[in-house]
Design an enzyme around this catalytic site. Sequence first.
Site, PDB file in Angstrom:
ATOM      1  N   ASP A 125       1.771  11.089  36.858  1.00 47.33           N
ATOM      2  CA  ASP A 125       2.443  11.160  35.809  1.00 47.33           C
ATOM      3  C   ASP A 125       2.998  12.471  35.485  1.00 47.33           C
ATOM      4  OD1 ASP A 125       1.766   8.529  34.867  1.00 47.33           O
ATOM      5  OD2 ASP A 125       0.039   9.077  33.861  1.00 47.33           O
ATOM      6  N   ASP A 143       5.981   3.482  34.751  1.00 46.79           N
ATOM      7  CA  ASP A 143       5.673   3.066  33.376  1.00 46.79           C
ATOM      8  C   ASP A 143       6.810   2.732  32.569  1.00 46.79           C
ATOM      9  OD1 ASP A 143       2.967   3.892  33.973  1.00 46.79           O
ATOM     10  OD2 ASP A 143       3.291   5.854  33.264  1.00 46.79           O
TER      11      ASP A 143
END
Length: 160
Positions: A125, A143
């Site tokens: 991330d 995402d």
Amino acid sequence: MKQKYSKKSKKWIYITTIIFILILDISSKRLIIKYIKTYDTKKIFSVLNFFHVHNHGAAFSFLSDQNGWQKWFLSTVSMLTILVMTRIITKLKKQETKKITAYSLIIAGATGNLIDRIFYGFVVDFIDIHINDWHFATFNIADCSIFIGIIILMRINYST
């Protein structure tokens, strides 16, 4: 006048969307891994940083504090999601392009994060949106793809 959609156009939307998102997701994560050390931050704009973090869980780091079983659980959930959504796409009518696109976005995001879990044991991330000292959960392109796909499906389902 009604638009004509062929079986090929349905596949084209599906495949192109998935390939585009996967290239964007994998490339961005590789660049982050290469140029930003884990837990380091690179300021992009006043409200956007690139913050390299490894997420061993799901969205909002759910299950990240577990002892490793979550990798297999989340990988299985991702694979099932990919299979079920692919099956749904094959059953959709050719003219349901919004639904095909939405499911393709979800498949692409699930695949991008699954690739990370398989190769790294975690999801990379890096997108950190913040206002002053308040930071939203760090996330990635995969995402975003999942989120946008879900929003499109919700709009379709709640507008009819």
